[in-house]
Design an enzyme around this catalytic site. Sequence first.
Site, mmCIF file in Angstrom:
data_model
loop_
_atom_site.group_PDB
_atom_site.id
_atom_site.type_symbol
_atom_site.label_atom_id
_atom_site.label_comp_id
_atom_site.label_asym_id
_atom_site.label_seq_id
_atom_site.Cartn_x
_atom_site.Cartn_y
_atom_site.Cartn_z
ATOM 1 N N GLU A 70 0.827 -1.212 0.000
ATOM 2 C CA GLU A 70 0.000 0.000 0.000
ATOM 3 C C GLU A 70 0.858 1.258 0.000
ATOM 4 O OE1 GLU A 70 -3.171 2.649 2.626
ATOM 5 O OE2 GLU A 70 -2.403 0.771 3.468
ATOM 6 N N ASP A 138 8.676 5.698 15.479
ATOM 7 C CA ASP A 138 8.427 7.113 15.221
ATOM 8 C C ASP A 138 8.735 7.885 16.506
ATOM 9 O OD1 ASP A 138 7.576 9.590 14.428
ATOM 10 O OD2 ASP A 138 5.475 9.042 14.121
ATOM 11 N N ASP A 140 9.158 11.813 18.071
ATOM 12 C CA ASP A 140 8.801 13.201 17.794
ATOM 13 C C ASP A 140 9.310 14.100 18.916
ATOM 14 O OD1 ASP A 140 7.434 15.643 17.283
ATOM 15 O OD2 ASP A 140 5.908 14.541 16.173
#
Length: 463
Positions: A70, A138, A140
Amino acid sequence: MTKEESKNGSDDMLIDGPKQGNVIPDGFNPNYLKVYYGRLFPHADIFKWMSYGNDGRHPACDKSYFGRREFSFTLDNDIYLRFQSFNSESELENSIKEKCPSKIDIGPVYSVDPAKRHAYAQGGDNVFAPVERELIFDIDITDYDDVRYCCSGADVCLECWPLMTVAIKVIDTALRDDFGFDHILWVYSGRRGVHCWVCDGKARRLTNEQRGAIADYFRVYKGNENSNKKVSFPGPLHPFLVRSYTEVLREFFEEKLLLSQNLFSTEERYEKILSMIPDESVTSELRGKWQENRRSSNSKEDINFFRWEQLKNTLQSGKQKVQGLRRCVEEIVFAFTYPRLDMEVSKHRNHLLKAPFCVHPKTGRVCIPIDPKDCEELDPTTVPTLSELLRELNTGDSRMDVDNATLTLPMFFLVAEWEKTSLGKSIRFFRSSFLQPLLKSCKEEMESGYKAKIQQTKNSLSW
């Protein structure tokens, strides 16, 4: 104004040759993406990466593999195109050039072509499910707002960015040494964080439960809701945490973060640290020293370092028999420096993650790979930007026009356009340090599996 100036004045970003000049305004412009995707974006490298060797001629190649991956495109006005799929490099490249997405996200490999998922759903069989996906992380900088005072929110500077560098060092070492992964790609997110892609075959095939177990390995024990302690270690530290503390976190806290963030410079700031110490008599003693400013008048030491040393000496002195108090020093360091992961991203195979070499629409910066061995060298404020790259292309075009006037080069001497820009270093690193070793490993794994299957077939026939 000449006729030519009038004709070209309405579009600054035309870069067809030196006659246009190098007038490329700073900032992000969606129109610049047409040039970027047309001349600089490494379509072929992304295709080869996402194919994992299944684009070759080996009999073990799964020709449907790339077509079951995808891709998600974000267009202007926050239009999201999920479940995009492509059967070839040219299809991927043509779609990116045509749609010019402001962001490209990459998702899992599904059991069937994600673009045809509705057709399979109508058939009654629930066969549409993710079957393979890189293990991703991830991180941040906004999750560190409670321990940085130079910036907040999406803002980042060279004083707080090293928190990301520490996260890379800690996580990368554990992934390689503790889990045995080899093919790991770190990428700057383009604004305020970093992404990690673990691409080994055994990582891509992990179940959600296995991913959750790895994510939990990186979780540090948090204090209970009634405590001000952000980190609490009730027992002996895991060897991974000991290594992280002794090799990375302690030195970073004492030599960089302590001073860059002025952690003890005001009452408000040192009270936050004192609140992590559960013994009121200790906190009262330290508070009294600091409020009366009892440091030596001839001391040349920075007040942050001086107060930290006082805190350490008090907590680790012989009279502090309780192990929990002596452990407070480590807990404070972990609370300020330990990596803060988005756990849900790592735990599930169906999460999307921004593709490398995208351009962040808020900053115009390119999401370039990071060398974990040299991550201290990354300065997020000097990462190549879209406008800078277009100016470099202009300069390169001007130079090539002059060269071509006196010399005709054979085709094999022609240089890729990104080689003429500051993006070249990042693409070369991506290829040499990540993609080539990864594809070599994929080929070896494919060949080994194929031989084992042939042998199994022979053994069954011999019966």
